[in-house]
Design an enzyme around this catalytic site. Structure first.
Site, PDB file in Angstrom:
ATOM      1  N   HIS A 223      48.285 174.913  -7.835  1.00 37.28           N
ATOM      2  CA  HIS A 223      47.161 175.690  -7.300  1.00 37.28           C
ATOM      3  C   HIS A 223      46.342 174.854  -6.316  1.00 37.28           C
ATOM      4  O   HIS A 223      46.030 175.301  -5.215  1.00 37.28           O
ATOM      5  CB  HIS A 223      46.270 176.185  -8.443  1.00 37.28           C
ATOM      6  CG  HIS A 223      45.001 176.850  -7.975  1.00 37.28           C
ATOM      7  ND1 HIS A 223      45.014 178.080  -7.331  1.00 37.28           N
ATOM      8  CD2 HIS A 223      43.706 176.465  -8.037  1.00 37.28           C
ATOM      9  CE1 HIS A 223      43.764 178.404  -7.026  1.00 37.28           C
ATOM     10  NE2 HIS A 223      42.951 177.445  -7.440  1.00 37.28           N
TER      11      HIS A 223
ATOM     12  N   ARG B 131      43.659 172.649   4.662  1.00 39.18           N
ATOM     13  CA  ARG B 131      43.938 171.314   5.240  1.00 39.18           C
ATOM     14  C   ARG B 131      45.438 171.070   5.209  1.00 39.18           C
ATOM     15  O   ARG B 131      45.954 170.343   4.354  1.00 39.18           O
ATOM     16  CB  ARG B 131      43.260 170.213   4.404  1.00 39.18           C
ATOM     17  CG  ARG B 131      41.755 170.313   4.266  1.00 39.18           C
ATOM     18  CD  ARG B 131      41.237 169.232   3.317  1.00 39.18           C
ATOM     19  NE  ARG B 131      41.827 169.376   1.987  1.00 39.18           N
ATOM     20  CZ  ARG B 131      41.322 170.164   1.032  1.00 39.18           C
ATOM     21  NH1 ARG B 131      40.225 170.850   1.239  1.00 39.18           N
ATOM     22  NH2 ARG B 131      41.919 170.248  -0.140  1.00 39.18           N
TER      23      ARG B 131
ATOM     24  N   GLN C 270      32.786 182.391  -1.245  1.00 38.20           N
ATOM     25  CA  GLN C 270      33.091 181.004  -1.646  1.00 38.20           C
ATOM     26  C   GLN C 270      33.324 180.105  -0.424  1.00 38.20           C
ATOM     27  O   GLN C 270      32.825 178.978  -0.359  1.00 38.20           O
ATOM     28  CB  GLN C 270      34.346 181.021  -2.535  1.00 38.20           C
ATOM     29  CG  GLN C 270      34.734 179.682  -3.139  1.00 38.20           C
ATOM     30  CD  GLN C 270      36.044 179.783  -3.954  1.00 38.20           C
ATOM     31  OE1 GLN C 270      36.557 180.865  -4.211  1.00 38.20           O
ATOM     32  NE2 GLN C 270      36.582 178.635  -4.336  1.00 38.20           N
TER      33      GLN C 270
ATOM     34  N   ASP D 157      38.667 184.113 -14.117  1.00 41.12           N
ATOM     35  CA  ASP D 157      37.533 183.617 -13.338  1.00 41.12           C
ATOM     36  C   ASP D 157      37.496 184.364 -12.008  1.00 41.12           C
ATOM     37  O   ASP D 157      37.933 183.869 -10.981  1.00 41.12           O
ATOM     38  CB  ASP D 157      37.723 182.109 -13.138  1.00 41.12           C
ATOM     39  CG  ASP D 157      36.565 181.461 -12.404  1.00 41.12           C
ATOM     40  OD1 ASP D 157      35.475 182.044 -12.417  1.00 41.12           O
ATOM     41  OD2 ASP D 157      36.776 180.381 -11.829  1.00 41.12           O
TER      42      ASP D 157
ATOM     43  N   GLU E 113      41.445 184.852 -11.140  1.00 41.75           N
ATOM     44  CA  GLU E 113      42.077 183.552 -11.379  1.00 41.75           C
ATOM     45  C   GLU E 113      42.635 183.542 -12.792  1.00 41.75           C
ATOM     46  O   GLU E 113      41.906 183.790 -13.762  1.00 41.75           O
ATOM     47  CB  GLU E 113      41.071 182.397 -11.181  1.00 41.75           C
ATOM     48  CG  GLU E 113      40.723 182.190  -9.712  1.00 41.75           C
ATOM     49  CD  GLU E 113      39.928 180.915  -9.436  1.00 41.75           C
ATOM     50  OE1 GLU E 113      39.281 180.392 -10.363  1.00 41.75           O
ATOM     51  OE2 GLU E 113      39.956 180.454  -8.270  1.00 41.75           O
TER      52      GLU E 113
ATOM     53  N   GLU F  26      43.540 181.915 -15.938  1.00 43.31           N
ATOM     54  CA  GLU F  26      43.165 180.659 -16.586  1.00 43.31           C
ATOM     55  C   GLU F  26      43.247 180.792 -18.103  1.00 43.31           C
ATOM     56  O   GLU F  26      43.205 181.885 -18.658  1.00 43.31           O
ATOM     57  CB  GLU F  26      41.722 180.258 -16.198  1.00 43.31           C
ATOM     58  CG  GLU F  26      41.503 180.178 -14.697  1.00 43.31           C
ATOM     59  CD  GLU F  26      40.234 179.441 -14.281  1.00 43.31           C
ATOM     60  OE1 GLU F  26      39.694 178.668 -15.099  1.00 43.31           O
ATOM     61  OE2 GLU F  26      39.788 179.648 -13.136  1.00 43.31           O
TER      62      GLU F  26
HETATM   63 MN    MN Z   1      38.362 178.984 -11.636  1.00 38.89          MN
END
Ligand code: MN
Length: 406
Positions: free
Chosen positions: A126, A135, A232, A225, A191, A193
């Site tokens: 991830h 990047r 963000q 999440d 997300e 998790e």
């Molecule tokens: Mn998270």
């Protein structure tokens, strides 16, 4: 066992997860899931299953598990063992009807009061995928292989499965522009998790070592999440996630005790370079738990599997996360939640977010019923599921589900 339990159930005798429920009477209480049933722990305490009737009645007749969890593993494991013994009786006990509740008649509530919530970033796949989008030459930042990167999140907006999530509004920089507008997020994501629940307070100033970590981990639950990528992206420099994350996270209602997961311990990925001494961990650091993400798009009854992953892909273990979290003397409290970070596997079918699955929104994902998605739309329902199976032992987590509202 006298109780008939479906072969493929998430909630077997090996598992016996704890949750909080009511049956329409607003009487919140603790229960243990088994097959299609819930064992009412207040009724079980009254029946004398655990001894100390007044104490256990009081502990279980509450709207969170915190006080029970805080009694420590000797108490929580003893309750599980007593329930296992009761289920293993040669014939149905006389009190069976009084203790068993049909799961369909129960409403599951938030199982714990969460004093503090921390989110890690422990999947190397991830972190590499997200890094590569922003990047391309240097996807993984220099600290990543040295420490479990994390941030302190918001506990107040963590909700139980089934709670709808309202699409957040915030500052968003439209494509090709340099200044923000105030608008509804157009890049709402999930997300995938797994989170662990702290079962024992630690002392301020006293680190919890890798070796002692399991004593402090009560159990695990599924964690979504929810993330607004456009909010963000604009806000996260230099202090990290904020309003793109804190509008809501969802948990599954059943906490699977750590002890139930012992058969599924496996070696994790090799860590290179070797971590600093306080993060070194011998033996089987990870868990072999299958994960699944499904979407039911708005105005549809058809599910599509978006991803299949596994917790064994995580680079940093829960013990390492906890050791790192406390190495400076930070203390943890009963009920604290620590989430793994998005769990992506090595193949595109195992990515744990839409950001990765649609590669930043560039590749629409085809769903059943000839529709596509890049990010979540109003009315979509997103569900995470998890389970592990080995040598005839099956341990499931159930699911965490939430619908997006406008
Ligand atoms: Mn998270």
């Amino acid at each position: 066992m006298w109780l008939s339990v479906p072969a493929n159930t998430d909630f077997s005798i090996h598992n016996l997860p704890f949750g909080i429920f009511h049956t329409g009477d607003d009487r919140a209480r603790a229960g243990i899931a088994i097959g299609d049933h819930i064992i009412d722990l207040v009724a079980a305490a009254e029946a004398g299953l655990f001894g100390k009737i007044r104490l256990f009645k009081k502990v279980f007749a509450q709207n969170t598990l915190n006080e029970f969890i805080g009694m420590g593993k000797s108490a929580t494991n003893r309750v599980r063992r007593k329930v296992q013994d009761w289920l293993h009786l040669p014939a149905a006990p006389a009190n069976a009807a009084r203790l068993l509740i049909d799961r369909r008649s129960a409403t599951m509530l938030m199982p714990i009061r969460i004093p503090n919530y921390t989110d890690f970033y422990s999947s190397i796949e991830h972190a590499t995928n997200v890094g590569r989008m922003f990047r391309p030459d240097n996807p993984l930042l220099p600290n990543w292989r040295w420490l479990p990167v994390g941030y302190h999140g918001r506990a107040s907006s963590i909700v139980v499965s089934g709670t709808p999530i309202r699409r957040p509004w915030g500052q968003i920089v439209p494509k090709g522009q340099e200044t923000p507008v105030y608008a509804a997020s157009q890049q709402l994501d999930f997300e995938l998790e797994m989170a662990f629940v702290i079962g024992k307070n630690s002392e301020l100033g006293q680190p919890v070592t890798v070796e002692k970590a399991d004593e402090y981990i009560f159990g695990l639950l599924l964690f979504n999440d929810w993330s607004a990528r456009d909010i963000q992206r604009w806000e996260y420099v230099p202090l990290g996630p904020f309003l793109g994350k804190n509008f809501g996270s969802s948990v599954s209602p059943w906490i699977v005790p750590l002890e139930a997961l012992k058969p599924f311990r496996v070696k994790g990925p090799k860590q290179k370079p070797a971590p600093l001494e306080y993060l070194q961990q011998k033996g089987k650091q990870q868990y072999d738990i299958d994960l699944e993400v499904v979407i039911t798009p708005a105005n549809s009854a058809q599910e599509t599997v978006l991803s299949r992953s596994n917790t064994r892909h995580l680079y940093w273990s829960m013990a390492q996360q906890l050791a790192h979290h406390t190495v400076n003397g930070c203390n943890v409290q009963v009920g604290d939640l620590m989430a793994s970070g998005t769990i992506s596997g090595p193949t595109p079918g195992s990515y744990g977010s839409l950001l990765e699955l649609s590669w930043g929104g560039k590749n629409p994902i085809p769903l059943n019923g000839a529709i596509t998605r890049t990010f979540l739309e109003d009315g979509d329902t997103l569900t995470l599921r998890a389970g592990a199976e080995k040598d005839g032992i099956r341990v499931g987590f159930g699911e965490v589900s939430g619908m997006i509202l406008k």
